[in-house]
Motif scaffolding. Structure first.
Motif, PDB file in Angstrom:
ATOM      1  N   VAL A 137       0.838  -1.200   0.000  1.00  0.00           N
ATOM      2  CA  VAL A 137       0.000   0.000   0.000  1.00  0.00           C
ATOM      3  C   VAL A 137       0.869   1.245   0.000  1.00  0.00           C
ATOM      4  O   VAL A 137       0.620   2.192  -0.753  1.00  0.00           O
ATOM      5  CB  VAL A 137      -0.958   0.007   1.218  1.00  0.00           C
ATOM      6  N   LYS A 138       1.905   1.269   0.829  1.00  0.00           N
ATOM      7  CA  LYS A 138       2.789   2.433   0.904  1.00  0.00           C
ATOM      8  C   LYS A 138       3.519   2.662  -0.424  1.00  0.00           C
ATOM      9  O   LYS A 138       3.713   3.810  -0.843  1.00  0.00           O
ATOM     10  CB  LYS A 138       3.801   2.275   2.039  1.00  0.00           C
ATOM     11  N   GLU A 139       3.922   1.582  -1.086  1.00  0.00           N
ATOM     12  CA  GLU A 139       4.571   1.716  -2.387  1.00  0.00           C
ATOM     13  C   GLU A 139       3.605   2.313  -3.400  1.00  0.00           C
ATOM     14  O   GLU A 139       3.994   3.155  -4.217  1.00  0.00           O
ATOM     15  CB  GLU A 139       5.082   0.356  -2.876  1.00  0.00           C
ATOM     16  N   HIS A 140       2.353   1.899  -3.335  1.00  0.00           N
ATOM     17  CA  HIS A 140       1.338   2.447  -4.239  1.00  0.00           C
ATOM     18  C   HIS A 140       1.151   3.946  -3.985  1.00  0.00           C
ATOM     19  O   HIS A 140       1.038   4.724  -4.937  1.00  0.00           O
ATOM     20  CB  HIS A 140       0.015   1.707  -4.077  1.00  0.00           C
ATOM     21  N   LEU A 141       1.130   4.340  -2.716  1.00  0.00           N
ATOM     22  CA  LEU A 141       0.981   5.756  -2.375  1.00  0.00           C
ATOM     23  C   LEU A 141       2.135   6.567  -2.964  1.00  0.00           C
ATOM     24  O   LEU A 141       1.931   7.646  -3.516  1.00  0.00           O
ATOM     25  CB  LEU A 141       0.933   5.956  -0.864  1.00  0.00           C
ATOM     26  N   GLY A 142       3.338   6.037  -2.850  1.00  0.00           N
ATOM     27  CA  GLY A 142       4.510   6.719  -3.393  1.00  0.00           C
ATOM     28  C   GLY A 142       4.429   6.844  -4.906  1.00  0.00           C
ATOM     29  O   GLY A 142       4.760   7.890  -5.472  1.00  0.00           O
ATOM     30  N   TYR A 143       3.947   5.792  -5.553  1.00  0.00           N
ATOM     31  CA  TYR A 143       3.822   5.802  -7.017  1.00  0.00           C
ATOM     32  C   TYR A 143       2.833   6.879  -7.463  1.00  0.00           C
ATOM     33  O   TYR A 143       3.132   7.669  -8.358  1.00  0.00           O
ATOM     34  CB  TYR A 143       3.370   4.428  -7.513  1.00  0.00           C
ATOM     35  N   VAL A 144       1.674   6.922  -6.831  1.00  0.00           N
ATOM     36  CA  VAL A 144       0.645   7.889  -7.222  1.00  0.00           C
ATOM     37  C   VAL A 144       1.130   9.309  -6.937  1.00  0.00           C
ATOM     38  O   VAL A 144       0.923  10.219  -7.749  1.00  0.00           O
ATOM     39  CB  VAL A 144      -0.694   7.599  -6.507  1.00  0.00           C
ATOM     40  N   LYS A 145       1.824   9.495  -5.814  1.00  0.00           N
ATOM     41  CA  LYS A 145       2.361  10.818  -5.463  1.00  0.00           C
ATOM     42  C   LYS A 145       3.342  11.289  -6.541  1.00  0.00           C
ATOM     43  O   LYS A 145       3.293  12.436  -6.987  1.00  0.00           O
ATOM     44  CB  LYS A 145       3.058  10.737  -4.111  1.00  0.00           C
ATOM     45  N   LYS A 146       4.197  10.376  -6.984  1.00  0.00           N
ATOM     46  CA  LYS A 146       5.169  10.709  -8.035  1.00  0.00           C
ATOM     47  C   LYS A 146       4.455  11.108  -9.324  1.00  0.00           C
ATOM     48  O   LYS A 146       4.875  12.032 -10.013  1.00  0.00           O
ATOM     49  CB  LYS A 146       6.065   9.503  -8.331  1.00  0.00           C
ATOM     50  N   GLN A 147       3.382  10.394  -9.652  1.00  0.00           N
ATOM     51  CA  GLN A 147       2.640  10.693 -10.872  1.00  0.00           C
ATOM     52  C   GLN A 147       2.041  12.096 -10.817  1.00  0.00           C
ATOM     53  O   GLN A 147       2.071  12.828 -11.803  1.00  0.00           O
ATOM     54  CB  GLN A 147       1.528   9.657 -11.102  1.00  0.00           C
TER      55      GLN A 147
ATOM     56  N   THR B  84      -0.497  12.536   8.682  1.00  0.00           N
ATOM     57  CA  THR B  84       0.398  12.331   7.539  1.00  0.00           C
ATOM     58  C   THR B  84      -0.408  12.336   6.246  1.00  0.00           C
ATOM     59  O   THR B  84      -0.006  12.962   5.254  1.00  0.00           O
ATOM     60  CB  THR B  84       1.145  10.989   7.678  1.00  0.00           C
ATOM     61  N   ALA B  85      -1.541  11.659   6.266  1.00  0.00           N
ATOM     62  CA  ALA B  85      -2.401  11.601   5.088  1.00  0.00           C
ATOM     63  C   ALA B  85      -2.867  13.006   4.711  1.00  0.00           C
ATOM     64  O   ALA B  85      -2.800  13.404   3.540  1.00  0.00           O
ATOM     65  CB  ALA B  85      -3.595  10.698   5.361  1.00  0.00           C
ATOM     66  N   ASN B  86      -3.325  13.753   5.702  1.00  0.00           N
ATOM     67  CA  ASN B  86      -3.809  15.113   5.427  1.00  0.00           C
ATOM     68  C   ASN B  86      -2.697  16.023   4.926  1.00  0.00           C
ATOM     69  O   ASN B  86      -2.918  16.854   4.046  1.00  0.00           O
ATOM     70  CB  ASN B  86      -4.460  15.705   6.681  1.00  0.00           C
ATOM     71  N   ARG B  87      -1.501  15.857   5.475  1.00  0.00           N
ATOM     72  CA  ARG B  87      -0.371  16.679   5.052  1.00  0.00           C
ATOM     73  C   ARG B  87      -0.012  16.396   3.591  1.00  0.00           C
ATOM     74  O   ARG B  87       0.230  17.314   2.811  1.00  0.00           O
ATOM     75  CB  ARG B  87       0.831  16.414   5.962  1.00  0.00           C
ATOM     76  N   ARG B  88       0.007  15.125   3.230  1.00  0.00           N
ATOM     77  CA  ARG B  88       0.322  14.759   1.843  1.00  0.00           C
ATOM     78  C   ARG B  88      -0.693  15.349   0.873  1.00  0.00           C
ATOM     79  O   ARG B  88      -0.332  15.893  -0.173  1.00  0.00           O
ATOM     80  CB  ARG B  88       0.339  13.234   1.680  1.00  0.00           C
ATOM     81  N   LYS B  89      -1.973  15.216   1.225  1.00  0.00           N
ATOM     82  CA  LYS B  89      -3.027  15.756   0.359  1.00  0.00           C
ATOM     83  C   LYS B  89      -2.905  17.269   0.247  1.00  0.00           C
ATOM     84  O   LYS B  89      -3.024  17.831  -0.847  1.00  0.00           O
ATOM     85  CB  LYS B  89      -4.408  15.386   0.912  1.00  0.00           C
ATOM     86  N   SER B  90      -2.648  17.924   1.358  1.00  0.00           N
ATOM     87  CA  SER B  90      -2.575  19.382   1.381  1.00  0.00           C
ATOM     88  C   SER B  90      -1.423  19.901   0.529  1.00  0.00           C
ATOM     89  O   SER B  90      -1.594  20.844  -0.248  1.00  0.00           O
ATOM     90  CB  SER B  90      -2.414  19.864   2.821  1.00  0.00           C
ATOM     91  N   ARG B  91      -0.274  19.302   0.661  1.00  0.00           N
ATOM     92  CA  ARG B  91       0.904  19.773  -0.084  1.00  0.00           C
ATOM     93  C   ARG B  91       0.707  19.636  -1.590  1.00  0.00           C
ATOM     94  O   ARG B  91       1.075  20.528  -2.357  1.00  0.00           O
ATOM     95  CB  ARG B  91       2.152  18.999   0.351  1.00  0.00           C
TER      96      ARG B  91
ATOM     97  N   VAL C 123      -4.864   7.482  -0.094  1.00  0.00           N
ATOM     98  CA  VAL C 123      -4.332   7.969   1.182  1.00  0.00           C
ATOM     99  C   VAL C 123      -5.400   7.881   2.278  1.00  0.00           C
ATOM    100  O   VAL C 123      -5.112   7.458   3.395  1.00  0.00           O
ATOM    101  CB  VAL C 123      -3.800   9.412   1.036  1.00  0.00           C
ATOM    102  N   ASP C 124      -6.626   8.259   1.945  1.00  0.00           N
ATOM    103  CA  ASP C 124      -7.699   8.178   2.933  1.00  0.00           C
ATOM    104  C   ASP C 124      -7.959   6.743   3.362  1.00  0.00           C
ATOM    105  O   ASP C 124      -8.187   6.459   4.538  1.00  0.00           O
ATOM    106  CB  ASP C 124      -8.980   8.806   2.390  1.00  0.00           C
ATOM    107  N   LYS C 125      -7.914   5.848   2.406  1.00  0.00           N
ATOM    108  CA  LYS C 125      -8.130   4.430   2.709  1.00  0.00           C
ATOM    109  C   LYS C 125      -7.005   3.896   3.601  1.00  0.00           C
ATOM    110  O   LYS C 125      -7.251   3.156   4.565  1.00  0.00           O
ATOM    111  CB  LYS C 125      -8.195   3.637   1.409  1.00  0.00           C
ATOM    112  N   ALA C 126      -5.768   4.289   3.288  1.00  0.00           N
ATOM    113  CA  ALA C 126      -4.623   3.852   4.098  1.00  0.00           C
ATOM    114  C   ALA C 126      -4.708   4.426   5.509  1.00  0.00           C
ATOM    115  O   ALA C 126      -4.376   3.747   6.484  1.00  0.00           O
ATOM    116  CB  ALA C 126      -3.320   4.274   3.433  1.00  0.00           C
ATOM    117  N   ALA C 127      -5.166   5.671   5.631  1.00  0.00           N
ATOM    118  CA  ALA C 127      -5.297   6.293   6.950  1.00  0.00           C
ATOM    119  C   ALA C 127      -6.402   5.599   7.752  1.00  0.00           C
ATOM    120  O   ALA C 127      -6.263   5.379   8.960  1.00  0.00           O
ATOM    121  CB  ALA C 127      -5.604   7.777   6.809  1.00  0.00           C
ATOM    122  N   LYS C 128      -7.463   5.243   7.069  1.00  0.00           N
ATOM    123  CA  LYS C 128      -8.583   4.566   7.734  1.00  0.00           C
ATOM    124  C   LYS C 128      -8.146   3.208   8.290  1.00  0.00           C
ATOM    125  O   LYS C 128      -8.579   2.795   9.367  1.00  0.00           O
ATOM    126  CB  LYS C 128      -9.734   4.381   6.746  1.00  0.00           C
TER     127      LYS C 128
END
Length: 90
Positions: A24-34, A71-78, A58-63
């Protein structure tokens, strides 16, 4: 090494959970990079498309307590800031 049956089961479960969380974390990193790549190329459509995927993931991972809520909110905000800046410049 664990000797009791319950301890062995716990070790097995931990390995399974760790693998799932890592995926899941790897997927988050991939989408962030995209999203970041799309912003760098000034491609607003793709950036918003990937941002929507990022928010969902990110919301699903936080849930599921894979990443912390803040951390999830910070990533989305940035990333939202970057997309909003791109909208203003285009």
């Amino acid at each position: 090494m664990a000797h009791k049956k319950a301890a062995l089961k716990d070790i097995k479960q931990s390995k399974k959970r760790t693998a799932r969380n890592k995926n899941v974390k790897e997927h988050l990193g991939y989408v962030k990079k995209q999203v970041q790549k799309a912003v760098e190329k000034k491609d607003l459509v793709r950036a918003e498309e990937f941002y929507a995927k990022l928010v969902k993931s990110v919301d699903k991972a936080a849930k599921r307590n894979i990443v912390m809520k803040n951390t999830a909110n910070r990533r989305k905000s940035r990333l939202a800031k970057k997309i909003n800046a791109l909208k203003k410049s285009v």
